[in-house]
Design an enzyme around this catalytic site. Structure first.
Site, PDB file in Angstrom:
ATOM      1  N   PRO A  70     -47.995  63.772  -4.163  1.00  0.00           N
ATOM      2  CA  PRO A  70     -49.159  63.094  -4.750  1.00  0.00           C
ATOM      3  C   PRO A  70     -48.783  61.825  -5.506  1.00  0.00           C
ATOM      4  CG  PRO A  70     -48.698  65.169  -5.888  1.00  0.00           C
ATOM      5  CD  PRO A  70     -47.758  65.099  -4.744  1.00  0.00           C
ATOM      6  N   GLU A 129     -42.604  72.736  -8.046  1.00  0.00           N
ATOM      7  CA  GLU A 129     -42.937  71.636  -8.970  1.00  0.00           C
ATOM      8  C   GLU A 129     -42.552  70.282  -8.379  1.00  0.00           C
ATOM      9  OE1 GLU A 129     -44.793  71.216 -12.059  1.00  0.00           O
ATOM     10  OE2 GLU A 129     -45.236  73.049 -10.965  1.00  0.00           O
ATOM     11  N   ASP A 180     -61.918  52.103  15.940  1.00  0.00           N
ATOM     12  CA  ASP A 180     -62.047  53.080  14.859  1.00  0.00           C
ATOM     13  C   ASP A 180     -62.528  52.454  13.572  1.00  0.00           C
ATOM     14  OD1 ASP A 180     -60.976  55.132  16.312  1.00  0.00           O
ATOM     15  OD2 ASP A 180     -58.941  54.864  15.534  1.00  0.00           O
TER      16      ASP A 180
HETATM   17  N1  ADE Z   1     -48.341  67.300  -1.912  1.00  0.00           N
HETATM   18  C1  ADE Z   1     -49.162  67.745  -2.868  1.00  0.00           C
HETATM   19  N2  ADE Z   1     -50.241  66.976  -2.989  1.00  0.00           N
HETATM   20  C2  ADE Z   1     -50.106  65.964  -2.092  1.00  0.00           C
HETATM   21  C3  ADE Z   1     -50.881  64.831  -1.739  1.00  0.00           C
HETATM   22  N3  ADE Z   1     -52.027  64.540  -2.328  1.00  0.00           N
HETATM   23  N4  ADE Z   1     -50.418  64.026  -0.771  1.00  0.00           N
HETATM   24  C4  ADE Z   1     -49.240  64.281  -0.161  1.00  0.00           C
HETATM   25  N5  ADE Z   1     -48.468  65.344  -0.458  1.00  0.00           N
HETATM   26  C5  ADE Z   1     -48.889  66.182  -1.411  1.00  0.00           C
END
Ligand code: ADE
Length: 244
Positions: free
Chosen positions: A87, A114, A167
């Protein structure tokens, strides 16, 4: 293109990668796809791949030696992108997918727990990608999203008609609406221009619908999309509450 995925949950890939376009891409030898279990590189009898964080706190951290070994086992040369799904990465967009679709080899690393030890991230990861601002329980679903978005852009995967050029997002705009038979459905008809057989008019209508949909749903995309003078004139009409 070759794609190697490193994961602790290899079974998560089999269904998606054995159906539809992803399977066709593999069958046509446009995609050489392999999944590897990070646990095979644990280097201990218990197949333990994680440990508690220095300094305390919750969660478990993927060990750097295990991850480095797993990556080194699949890396063909130093130029191969090694992408951690997380993330914290740069956000996946059409442009990022297009850039990756031109690579001959990708290594995707699925994080769990984690996170991964910072030293493995610094030494062995070359790129970090997120599929959006929310947190998944691991990188596997994100890797599948990335693979789908990238592989469909490889020439030949979707056929020869250039469907991917039309697209949403390919030209910086959303696509307009589509219609098929029957000509009337529960009281709703089909825009006349689509059955007129007038190709230039159809193309103009499609462009305008694409601009309209983007204006209504994702106006911020209009700031960066390449637009002609005719497009600007149509958008000015929309801003004045006109235009259909
Ligand atoms: N792993 C956990 N959350 C994620 C996300 N939003 N994008 C990519 N990998 C992730």
């Amino acid at each position: 293109m070759k794609i190697d995925v490193l994961t602790l949950f290899p079974d998560m890939f089999s269904a998606v990668m054995s159906e539809s376009m992803m399977w066709k891409a593999r069958e046509r030898a446009l995609l050489d796809f392999h999944v590897h279990d990070i646990r095979d590189h644990a280097g201990n009898k218990q197949r333990k791949v994680d440990d508690s964080p220095y300094g305390g706190g919750g969660g478990m951290i993927l060990k750097p030696d295990v991850l480095a070994r797993a990556i080194e086992a699949v890396r063909s040369d130093g130029d191969t992108p090694v992408i951690l799904l997380s993330p914290q990465g740069r956000v996946l967009t059409h442009q990022v997918a297009a850039e990756l679709s031109r690579q001959p080899h990708l290594i995707l690393v699925c994080g769990r727990y984690e996170g991964v030890d910072e030293r493995a991230r610094l030494l062995a990861i070359s790129d970090e990608i997120s599929i959006g601002d929310y947190v998944l329980t691991g990188g596997e679903l994100a890797a599948l999203v990335l693979i789908d978005a990238v592989v469909r852009l490889i020439p030949g995967v979707l056929g020869a008609d250039g469907a991917q050029d039309r697209d949403s997002h390919a030209d910086g705009l959303l696509e307009g609406p589509h219609y098929t038979r029957p000509p009337e459905f529960r009281g709703l008809g089909v825009p006349e221009v689509l059955t007129s057989g007038h190709h230039a008019e159809v193309a103009r209508w499609r462009r305008q619908q694409s601009l309209k949909r983007t204006f209504e749903r994702r106006p911020e995309l209009l700031e960066t999309a390449p637009l002609s003078e005719e497009d600007h004139a149509y958008l000015a009409q929309l801003e004045d509450g006109a235009g259909d």
